[in-house]
Design a protein around this motif. Sequence first.
Motif, PDB file in Angstrom:
ATOM      1  N   PHE A  69      38.966  73.576  32.867  1.00 42.21           N
ATOM      2  CA  PHE A  69      40.396  73.244  32.787  1.00 42.21           C
ATOM      3  C   PHE A  69      41.359  73.620  33.648  1.00 42.21           C
ATOM      4  N   PHE A  70      41.152  74.929  34.345  1.00 45.55           N
ATOM      5  CA  PHE A  70      41.883  75.229  35.585  1.00 45.55           C
ATOM      6  C   PHE A  70      41.496  74.329  36.712  1.00 45.55           C
ATOM      7  N   LEU A  71      40.205  73.774  36.766  1.00 40.52           N
ATOM      8  CA  LEU A  71      39.942  72.939  37.850  1.00 40.52           C
ATOM      9  C   LEU A  71      40.659  71.629  37.741  1.00 40.52           C
ATOM     10  N   THR A  72      40.971  70.890  36.659  1.00 43.08           N
ATOM     11  CA  THR A  72      41.862  69.926  36.590  1.00 43.08           C
ATOM     12  C   THR A  72      43.253  69.925  36.896  1.00 43.08           C
ATOM     13  N   GLN A  73      43.725  71.473  36.496  1.00 37.36           N
ATOM     14  CA  GLN A  73      45.162  71.613  37.072  1.00 37.36           C
ATOM     15  C   GLN A  73      45.189  71.845  38.609  1.00 37.36           C
ATOM     16  N   LEU A  74      44.057  72.358  39.139  1.00 35.62           N
ATOM     17  CA  LEU A  74      44.036  72.471  40.880  1.00 35.62           C
ATOM     18  C   LEU A  74      43.918  71.136  41.413  1.00 35.62           C
ATOM     19  N   SER A  75      43.175  70.135  40.682  1.00 34.35           N
ATOM     20  CA  SER A  75      43.082  68.601  41.107  1.00 34.35           C
ATOM     21  C   SER A  75      44.241  68.113  41.193  1.00 34.35           C
ATOM     22  N   MET A  76      45.144  68.101  40.058  1.00 36.35           N
ATOM     23  CA  MET A  76      46.525  67.543  39.890  1.00 36.35           C
ATOM     24  C   MET A  76      47.361  68.114  40.858  1.00 36.35           C
ATOM     25  N   ASN A  77      47.243  69.375  41.258  1.00 36.08           N
ATOM     26  CA  ASN A  77      48.187  70.000  42.298  1.00 36.08           C
ATOM     27  C   ASN A  77      47.828  69.306  43.622  1.00 36.08           C
ATOM     28  N   ASP A  78      46.466  69.190  44.022  1.00 38.56           N
ATOM     29  CA  ASP A  78      45.999  68.895  45.167  1.00 38.56           C
ATOM     30  C   ASP A  78      46.373  67.264  45.315  1.00 38.56           C
ATOM     31  N   ILE A  79      46.543  66.444  44.172  1.00 37.98           N
ATOM     32  CA  ILE A  79      47.028  65.192  44.530  1.00 37.98           C
ATOM     33  C   ILE A  79      48.484  65.280  44.801  1.00 37.98           C
ATOM     34  N   LEU A  80      49.294  66.103  44.374  1.00 41.41           N
ATOM     35  CA  LEU A  80      50.730  66.226  44.435  1.00 41.41           C
ATOM     36  C   LEU A  80      50.883  66.576  46.077  1.00 41.41           C
ATOM     37  N   LEU A  81      50.128  67.646  46.414  1.00 41.29           N
ATOM     38  CA  LEU A  81      50.483  68.032  47.708  1.00 41.29           C
ATOM     39  C   LEU A  81      49.950  67.187  48.905  1.00 41.29           C
ATOM     40  N   SER A  82      48.735  66.586  48.805  1.00 40.37           N
ATOM     41  CA  SER A  82      48.447  65.313  49.499  1.00 40.37           C
ATOM     42  C   SER A  82      49.433  64.216  49.745  1.00 40.37           C
ATOM     43  N   THR A  83      49.822  63.847  48.567  1.00 41.27           N
ATOM     44  CA  THR A  83      50.840  62.671  48.357  1.00 41.27           C
ATOM     45  C   THR A  83      52.132  63.064  49.034  1.00 41.27           C
ATOM     46  N   ASP A  84      52.550  64.185  48.981  1.00 41.35           N
ATOM     47  CA  ASP A  84      53.713  64.672  49.833  1.00 41.35           C
ATOM     48  C   ASP A  84      53.812  64.573  51.159  1.00 41.35           C
ATOM     49  N   ILE A  85      52.532  64.798  51.680  1.00 40.08           N
ATOM     50  CA  ILE A  85      52.308  65.027  52.983  1.00 40.08           C
ATOM     51  C   ILE A  85      51.671  63.791  53.782  1.00 40.08           C
ATOM     52  N   VAL A  86      50.668  63.289  53.323  1.00 39.40           N
ATOM     53  CA  VAL A  86      49.697  62.324  54.131  1.00 39.40           C
ATOM     54  C   VAL A  86      50.366  60.930  54.010  1.00 39.40           C
TER      55      VAL A  86
END
Length: 324
Positions: A69-86
Amino acid sequence: MNDHLHQQKGADGNNQVTVFILLGFQTTRNVRFLLFILFFVIYCVTIYGNLLIITLVSYNKNLHSPMYFFLTQLSMNDILLSTDIVPNMLYILLNDRGCISFIGCLIQFYFFCASEASECLLLTVMSYDRYLAICHPLHYASIMNSVYCLKLAIISWMLSFPIALIGTLTTSMLQFCGPNIIDHFFCDYIPLLEISCSDTTIVQLETYVLSAPMLIIPCIIIIISYVNILYTSLRTPSNTVRQKAFTTCSSHLTVVSIYFCTLFGVYVLPTKGQSLNLSKILSLIYTVMTPMINPIIYSLRNKDIKKALPKTIHKNIFCGNLVL
């Protein structure tokens, strides 16, 4: 002509900068094109990999546990971070540089700060989860129930965005009189302070205060958790149990080490004498590379994920229920 354009778009009549010029990576056109292809592939792998993790956990009952469950939360956050920068970085690579408005810069900075803060907190929660599972296995199920897991995830998100808002509002009050050129590939904290014509003492002090709950305290909790995990594992007489504990924690510990070491290298350690290229490389690690390697590390070193992948593919493709 470019310099003139920078001056026209860089400041208004009151000598206040309204547009920033992001230089990105100053190199030859061929190298920039290769970097564009590389980072575009990395971005696609990041989005697909993290969406795959979210899908696997959602559609497999065997993965309905606190750790995943926490891994999915981390994945959602990684999508947010990557989309904000890349995406903006790709645009800069194609055009040798890119313009971003003052408001756009603050918005990018806000989501960057929020995602970085939530990443720190989520990694901390995951280490705490592993600590309870290994050091207190008899009480783990009663403590880490679904309600408690949801509360920890909500707290991680709810703390990150207000704290990021405080830092962004303070940064927005700084005066930028010129130059308006940022030698970086996104609106980061240190490059913004370097071009500000205001006294940044208060902003820097505020950053140190906010870094305690977002960086220092999480790092201490993670260290304490893994010290206890190591101590408990070494005391365990069973080699099978000990090996399972190390295997379970190794993926998370790898991600934590890469992430926190680069953060400390950029924001905590002295930056004087640090080359701009080194700063950009370190920034690339935690903004671009980490969101990509997180799902890879957890997938390659996790037997449950490996087992769930072919089952999900068979269920949703061969059975006609397409998910991705």
